[in-house]
Design a protein around this motif. Structure first.
Motif, PDB file in Angstrom:
ATOM      1  N   SER A 164       0.788  -1.101   0.030  1.00  0.00           N
ATOM      2  CA  SER A 164       0.107  -0.048   0.009  1.00  0.00           C
ATOM      3  C   SER A 164       0.988   1.250   0.001  1.00  0.00           C
ATOM      4  CB  SER A 164      -0.841  -0.011   1.237  1.00  0.00           C
ATOM      5  OG  SER A 164      -1.735   1.165   1.175  1.00  0.00           O
ATOM      6  N   PRO A 165       1.182   1.842  -1.237  1.00  0.00           N
ATOM      7  CA  PRO A 165       2.064   3.067  -1.302  1.00  0.00           C
ATOM      8  C   PRO A 165       1.464   4.230  -0.183  1.00  0.00           C
ATOM      9  CG  PRO A 165       1.407   2.324  -3.617  1.00  0.00           C
ATOM     10  CD  PRO A 165       0.368   1.418  -2.539  1.00  0.00           C
ATOM     11  N   GLU A 166       0.125   4.480   0.003  1.00  0.00           N
ATOM     12  CA  GLU A 166      -0.217   5.665   0.790  1.00  0.00           C
ATOM     13  C   GLU A 166       0.349   5.176   2.412  1.00  0.00           C
ATOM     14  OE1 GLU A 166      -3.696   2.816   0.502  1.00  0.00           O
ATOM     15  OE2 GLU A 166      -2.559   3.637  -0.852  1.00  0.00           O
ATOM     16  N   HIS A 167       0.548   3.937   2.714  1.00  0.00           N
ATOM     17  CA  HIS A 167       1.171   3.637   4.014  1.00  0.00           C
ATOM     18  C   HIS A 167       2.549   4.095   4.212  1.00  0.00           C
ATOM     19  CE1 HIS A 167      -1.599   0.059   4.685  1.00  0.00           C
ATOM     20  NE2 HIS A 167      -2.338   1.050   4.742  1.00  0.00           N
ATOM     21  N   ILE A 168       3.423   4.497   3.039  1.00  0.00           N
ATOM     22  CA  ILE A 168       4.790   4.775   3.260  1.00  0.00           C
ATOM     23  C   ILE A 168       4.727   6.085   3.701  1.00  0.00           C
ATOM     24  CG2 ILE A 168       6.544   5.397   1.841  1.00  0.00           C
ATOM     25  CD1 ILE A 168       6.050   3.165   0.016  1.00  0.00           C
ATOM     26  N   ASP A 169       4.004   6.998   3.199  1.00  0.00           N
ATOM     27  CA  ASP A 169       4.092   8.552   3.807  1.00  0.00           C
ATOM     28  C   ASP A 169       3.873   8.470   5.235  1.00  0.00           C
ATOM     29  OD1 ASP A 169       4.757  11.273   3.393  1.00  0.00           O
ATOM     30  OD2 ASP A 169       2.791  11.610   3.450  1.00  0.00           O
ATOM     31  N   ALA A 170       2.743   7.780   5.513  1.00  0.00           N
ATOM     32  CA  ALA A 170       2.315   7.853   6.963  1.00  0.00           C
ATOM     33  C   ALA A 170       3.096   7.188   7.826  1.00  0.00           C
ATOM     34  CB  ALA A 170       0.778   6.935   6.986  1.00  0.00           C
ATOM     35  N   PHE A 171       3.923   6.190   7.241  1.00  0.00           N
ATOM     36  CA  PHE A 171       4.817   5.513   8.154  1.00  0.00           C
ATOM     37  C   PHE A 171       5.969   6.402   8.543  1.00  0.00           C
ATOM     38  CE2 PHE A 171       9.125   3.280   7.800  1.00  0.00           C
ATOM     39  CZ  PHE A 171       9.046   2.695   8.954  1.00  0.00           C
ATOM     40  N   LEU A 172       6.352   7.067   7.356  1.00  0.00           N
ATOM     41  CA  LEU A 172       7.624   8.027   7.505  1.00  0.00           C
ATOM     42  C   LEU A 172       7.442   9.219   8.226  1.00  0.00           C
ATOM     43  CD1 LEU A 172       8.950   8.063   3.837  1.00  0.00           C
ATOM     44  CD2 LEU A 172      10.003   6.869   5.765  1.00  0.00           C
ATOM     45  N   THR A 173       6.213   9.704   8.432  1.00  0.00           N
ATOM     46  CA  THR A 173       5.895  10.692   9.389  1.00  0.00           C
ATOM     47  C   THR A 173       5.802  10.373  10.885  1.00  0.00           C
ATOM     48  OG1 THR A 173       4.506  11.713   7.563  1.00  0.00           O
ATOM     49  CG2 THR A 173       3.872  12.324   9.959  1.00  0.00           C
ATOM     50  N   VAL A 174       5.369   9.208  11.030  1.00  0.00           N
ATOM     51  CA  VAL A 174       5.230   8.589  12.233  1.00  0.00           C
ATOM     52  C   VAL A 174       6.662   8.165  13.007  1.00  0.00           C
ATOM     53  CG1 VAL A 174       4.400   6.530  13.833  1.00  0.00           C
ATOM     54  CG2 VAL A 174       3.002   7.642  12.384  1.00  0.00           C
ATOM     55  N   LEU A 175       7.336   7.536  12.015  1.00  0.00           N
ATOM     56  CA  LEU A 175       8.940   7.126  12.434  1.00  0.00           C
ATOM     57  C   LEU A 175       9.461   8.245  12.482  1.00  0.00           C
ATOM     58  CD1 LEU A 175      11.286   4.809  12.420  1.00  0.00           C
ATOM     59  CD2 LEU A 175      11.562   5.393  10.132  1.00  0.00           C
ATOM     60  N   LEU A 176       9.487   9.292  11.751  1.00  0.00           N
ATOM     61  CA  LEU A 176      10.478  10.380  11.915  1.00  0.00           C
ATOM     62  C   LEU A 176       9.876  11.382  13.166  1.00  0.00           C
ATOM     63  CD1 LEU A 176      11.307  11.331   8.235  1.00  0.00           C
ATOM     64  CD2 LEU A 176      12.773  10.102   9.913  1.00  0.00           C
ATOM     65  N   ASP A 177       8.703  11.317  13.290  1.00  0.00           N
ATOM     66  CA  ASP A 177       8.351  12.166  14.592  1.00  0.00           C
ATOM     67  C   ASP A 177       8.769  11.276  15.789  1.00  0.00           C
ATOM     68  OD1 ASP A 177       7.036  13.956  13.141  1.00  0.00           O
ATOM     69  OD2 ASP A 177       4.849  13.169  13.519  1.00  0.00           O
ATOM     70  N   GLY A 178       8.621  10.176  15.774  1.00  0.00           N
ATOM     71  CA  GLY A 178       9.260   9.327  16.885  1.00  0.00           C
ATOM     72  C   GLY A 178      10.696   9.331  17.020  1.00  0.00           C
ATOM     73  N   LEU A 179      11.373   9.568  15.872  1.00  0.00           N
ATOM     74  CA  LEU A 179      12.830   9.626  15.810  1.00  0.00           C
ATOM     75  C   LEU A 179      13.482  11.065  16.600  1.00  0.00           C
ATOM     76  CD1 LEU A 179      14.158   7.861  12.872  1.00  0.00           C
ATOM     77  CD2 LEU A 179      14.262   7.341  15.268  1.00  0.00           C
ATOM     78  N   ARG A 180      12.583  12.124  16.608  1.00  0.00           N
ATOM     79  CA  ARG A 180      12.949  13.524  17.155  1.00  0.00           C
ATOM     80  C   ARG A 180      13.032  13.256  18.586  1.00  0.00           C
ATOM     81  NH1 ARG A 180       8.909  14.987  13.251  1.00  0.00           N
ATOM     82  NH2 ARG A 180       9.985  15.991  11.524  1.00  0.00           N
TER      83      ARG A 180
END
Length: 183
Positions: A164-180
């Protein structure tokens, strides 16, 4: 002194490599010497002579797919905007993994030294992006680098396999928010 390869041997090797590479892009493809040979229009013995066996053929095919990904990771690892570089690279990596997830599935348990070396280069480039992002205060530094790369790699692979390509952007947002780093 080695003898130059005959033109037909070179052509057959390329046909086998092209067939294996094409099959790696097909979900649930069976990657046996016989299936690859049939796709290439060759005999199984020709493939074995050209590569020595399935392990070497798949290693060469996957390495051929990975080289541009590794080159892109190295390119982005020198960015002066490391968090954006990381996001860009991970999106591209997940698109690649989504298109070629059979590659990882079919390499399990095989001898793949070239692919293993390229994966090591990939990890090094991602660690360089993470380290740069940490220096810029954009990625937390309270989690060991090896753990970060493992979490990112395994999570990205799972998202990529979801198809699901739409999951990629959501995943990246959540991941990078969690890495901050926490403020």
């Amino acid at each position: 002194m080695s003898t130059p390869s005959r033109a037909d041997a070179v052509r057959n090797r390329q046909l086998a490599l092209d067939a294996a590479t094409a099959l790696l892009a097909e979900p649930d493809a069976t990657l046996t010497v016989e299936v690859i040979a049939k796709r290439a229009g060759l005999g199984s013995g020709t493939i074995v002579r050209a590569f020595g066996g399935k392990d070497a053929l798949l290693d060469a095919a996957v390495a051929g797919l990975l080289r541009p990904v590794v080159a892109r990771a190295h390119e982005l690892s020198g960015s002066d905007r490391p968090e954006q570089a990381l996001r860009t690279f991970l999106a591209e990596l997940m698109a690649f993994q989504g298109a070629h997830h059979a590659a990882g599935d079919n390499l399990r348990g095989l001898s793949a030294p070239e692919t293993t070396a390229l994966r090591g280069e990939l990890v090094t480039a991602v660690e360089k992006m993470l380290t740069a992002a940490q220096r810029h205060g954009r990625v937390r530094d309270d989690v060991p680098l090896g753990v970060l790369t493992a979490v990112i790699g395994e999570s990205a692979y799972a998202v990529a396999r979801s198809g699901s390509p739409e999951h990629i952007d959501a995943f990246l947002t959540v991941l990078l928010d969690g890495l901050r780093p926490s403020t």
